[in-house]
Design an enzyme around this catalytic site. Structure first.
Site, mmCIF file in Angstrom:
data_model
loop_
_atom_site.group_PDB
_atom_site.id
_atom_site.type_symbol
_atom_site.label_atom_id
_atom_site.label_comp_id
_atom_site.label_asym_id
_atom_site.label_seq_id
_atom_site.Cartn_x
_atom_site.Cartn_y
_atom_site.Cartn_z
ATOM 1 C CD GLU A 114 -2.875 0.850 2.502
ATOM 2 O OE1 GLU A 114 -3.889 1.564 2.564
ATOM 3 O OE2 GLU A 114 -2.594 -0.024 3.362
ATOM 4 C CE LYS A 136 -7.398 0.957 3.170
ATOM 5 N NZ LYS A 136 -6.226 1.236 4.029
ATOM 6 C CB CYS A 177 -4.749 -2.306 3.756
ATOM 7 S SG CYS A 177 -4.088 -2.671 5.418
ATOM 8 C CD GLU A 186 -9.843 -52.995 -4.586
ATOM 9 O OE1 GLU A 186 -8.914 -53.742 -4.230
ATOM 10 O OE2 GLU A 186 -11.019 -53.112 -4.166
ATOM 11 C CD1 TRP A 220 -7.641 -54.911 -8.375
ATOM 12 C CD2 TRP A 220 -7.379 -55.214 -10.562
ATOM 13 N NE1 TRP A 220 -6.769 -55.948 -8.552
ATOM 14 C CE2 TRP A 220 -6.584 -56.155 -9.883
ATOM 15 C CE3 TRP A 220 -7.376 -55.216 -11.965
ATOM 16 C CZ2 TRP A 220 -5.787 -57.089 -10.536
ATOM 17 C CZ3 TRP A 220 -6.589 -56.139 -12.619
ATOM 18 C CH2 TRP A 220 -5.811 -57.064 -11.918
ATOM 19 C CB SER A 271 -22.218 -47.388 -18.619
ATOM 20 O OG SER A 271 -22.701 -47.187 -17.310
#
Length: 631
Positions: free
Chosen positions: A46, A115, A169, A465, A470, A622
């Site tokens: 600032e 600001k 700030c 998995e 898996w 899918s």
């Protein structure tokens, strides 16, 4: 390619209060150094051109004129440089003085942002000198460096998807910081030019403010604080600097340095965009003017970004223990609720002597106690098959005994041979039919035992998995409730280790031996030494890589190229680049072709930010093609 990364920098500066000529030279040095280090945005504190602590000298024409000349000189210095600069400078407009951030790119002052919230309490007296930018209903024009420049609330397009918003700030410390509106208007990088003084306990709170605001805004937050070179008449400033991203502190500067210092971070703009797109509560806000201030950003080495190789597992020991405590509480609490709801007499869990079934059994015992039952109400079933080794078999029996559950052994080999005979399959052909016959036989046994004893069958399969497919469809893929379904393999190990650390000596010994056992479905015969021959990671690749791909793909939708780029940095000491690419291809192919298994999984509790439940976090066809994801 830069893969959506943008390098930002925050500086604390050596300066002299009320000496813009000295300060501009330090600022120019910082600009040159930041650009040399590849930064495309540099944020300074600032009122960095004049110093924050000039007090009533802000009323003098000498200081204001000197500040404007310094600003013009700095702007000229940036000509031809590939970096955007944000400076703090007082700007006079009509009858008032404004505390502003000046945005400079390639010799041009792109705009002033004033600001809004003027601190005027305790040690702060800013209203004595500055007016609030809220007084400006819209952007106004000020004449600086021989040209007209807009001053007001605006955004800056830095290119490569990066959009800059600015607050100063005190704006951060109020109940409704301007950065919230800036983010809703499209800003994904918030710069804060600050002069926050130091006193006991303030530093931690300041850091939390920056971190939390970056999370609320789903943005990066670049904070640059005034340094020890400000006046010490009443206060000391420490030069606090942070670069945060969605709640995480990417870079933090050391305070109280007696020199100019810069911190850097590589911000992931693509990640922030992905998070905003998925969060439908993050809606568009009121439009703001967008000023072009684009920089070239063709490549990024990620020199200033840590890439976590194990995003599911906290590296800090204490945080990891907290994570494990929380997850086990979620798993056990969810299972206890299901047991109570259906009036079940307890649980049935298939015990293989591997990590997943071990975790499921530990959770089942905890859940039974929560539901007012005994450990003996948990029926643990070990089912030796063609691939079962002595090590896993014995560990199954030992674990059940140590935990005090009811143990049952059902040898499935004869039933599997009979089934293969019935379907005309040669048991010497160790193909997928041979493997899945065992998995489905085990599942049938478990379901029937659950019916027989009036208990709930608890699934053991984990998130990794499910992601890789898996699991045997309608085999270990199926249960009455899956406690591990959103726990990745890399985290399963730490949960079991955590449980071992809290167990008695005999139980811990079994758990540690299970932790040392190779991951395997044990569906193929052991080797000639009686050891596990079928090792999962030799077939589908390292789980730590696949969990890395899974986390970043599901959470942020990153491309395969970006995943490989990140993984090569994260695992640079563990895997060769071509190895990472190979398993990335495997991940995408297996992930896509396995969706049909995930579309019909049992109920399970979500424990982390990534889940593949078709009822909650992940829905996809899918039969979706993976071609676009591999190219």
């Amino acid at each position: 390619m830069n893969y959506g990364f943008f390098r930002a920098a925050a500086a604390s500066l050596e300066l002299k209060p009320a000496d813009p000529d000295f300060n501009k030279e330090e600022i120019k040095k910082a600009i040159a150094r930041a650009e040399e280090n590849g930064a495309r945005l540099l944020v300074t504190p600032e009122l960095s051109v004049t110093g924050y602590t000039c007090a009533d000298l802000f009323f003098t024409s000498a200081l204001l004129s000197s500040a404007q000349r310094a600003l013009c000189d700095i702007a000229d210095f940036t000509r031809g440089r590939n970096i955007c600069i944000v400076l703090g400078v007082p700007v006079r407009y009509k009858n008032s003085l404004y505390n502003c951030a000046a945005v400079i790119k390639d010799g041009c002052i792109k705009g002033f942002v004033p600001k809004i919230h003027i601190a005027n309490y305790n040690e702060f007296y800013e209203k004595r000198w500055f007016a609030s930018g809220a007084q400006l209903e819209s952007a106004v024009t000020v004449s600086v460096c021989g040209r007209d420049v807009q001053m007001g609330n605006m955004l800056f397009d830095l290119g490569s998807g990066a959009v800059l918003g600015i607050e100063l700030c005190e704006d951060l410390w109020v109940p409704q910081p301007p950065s919230g509106s800036l983010a809703l208007a499209g800003a994904n990088i918030i710069a804060n030019l600050s002069a926050s003084d130091e006193y006991v306990s303030k530093a931690g709170y300041r850091k939390e403010l920056v971190s939390n605001q970056s999370a609320r805004c789903v943005a990066a937050y670049v904070y640059a604080g005034a340094s020890v070179f400000e006046s010490t008449t009443d206060l000391l400033f420490g030069g606090a600097r942070f670069i945060a991203e969605n709640g995480a502190i990417l870079a933090e500067g050391e305070r109280f340095l007696r020199k100019t210092d810069i911190v850097y971070a590589d911000i992931d703009i693509e990640k922030l965009t992905a998070l905003r797109l998925k969060n439908t509560s993050f809606e568009n806000g009121a439009a703001l003017p967008v000023v072009p201030a684009q920089v070239e950003n063709e490549s990024n080495s990620l020199e200033y970004r840590f890439v976590d190789a194990h995003p599911f597992v906290p590296a800090d020991d204490e945080k990891r223990r907290e994570r494990c405590t929380e997850i086990l509480a979620i798993q056990a609490g969810a299972l206890a609720k299901r047991l109570e709801h259906i009036g079940s007499g307890g649980c049935v869990v298939g015990i293989s002597g591997g990590l997943d079934s071990t975790l499921a059994l530990l959770v089942a015992v905890r859940a039974a106690k929560l539901a007012g039952k005994e450990a003996a109400d948990v029926l643990g079933v070990t089912m030796p098959g063609f691939g079962t080794t002595g090590r896993t078999y014995n560990n199954s029996l030992k674990l059940m005994k140590c935990l005090g559950v009811t143990a049952l052994e059902v040898d499935i080999k004869e039933a599997c041979l009979e089934h293969m005979k019935n379907i005309g399959h040669d048991p010497n052909d160790h193909d997928v039919t041979y493997e899945n016959t065992q998995a489905r036989e085990r599942t049938q046994v478990l379901f029937d035992l659950a019916n027989k004893h009036g208990k709930l069958l608890v699934g053991t399969g984990d998130l990794s998995e499910l992601a890789m497919g898996w699991c045997t469809y309608n085999g270990d893929h199926m249960s009455m409730y899956g406690v591990n379904a959103s726990v990745p393999k890399t985290l399963v190990r730490y949960l079991v280790e955590y449980a071992a650390g809290a167990s008695d000596e005999s139980t811990a010994a079994v758990l540690y031996d299970i932790l040392d056992t190779p991951v395997s479905p044990e569906l193929l015969p052991p080797d000639k030494n009686g050891d596990i021959a079928q090792k999962t990671e030799e077939n589908i690749g390292p789980y730590e890589l696949h969990d890395f791909f899974l986390y970043n793909f599901i959470r942020f939708g990153f491309s395969k190229e970006k995943l490989v780029f990140l993984a090569q940095k994260a695992f640079k000491d563990a895997y060769r680049p071509e190895t990472v690419k190979k398993w990335a291809d495997v991940f995408f192919k297996r992930f896509f072709i396995s969706q049909f298994k995930r579309s019909c999984v049992p109920d399970s509790p979500k424990v982390g930010s990534v889940s593949l439940s078709p009822r909650g976090d992940w829905r996809m066809p899918s039969d979706a093609s993976f071609n676009a994801f591999l190219k």
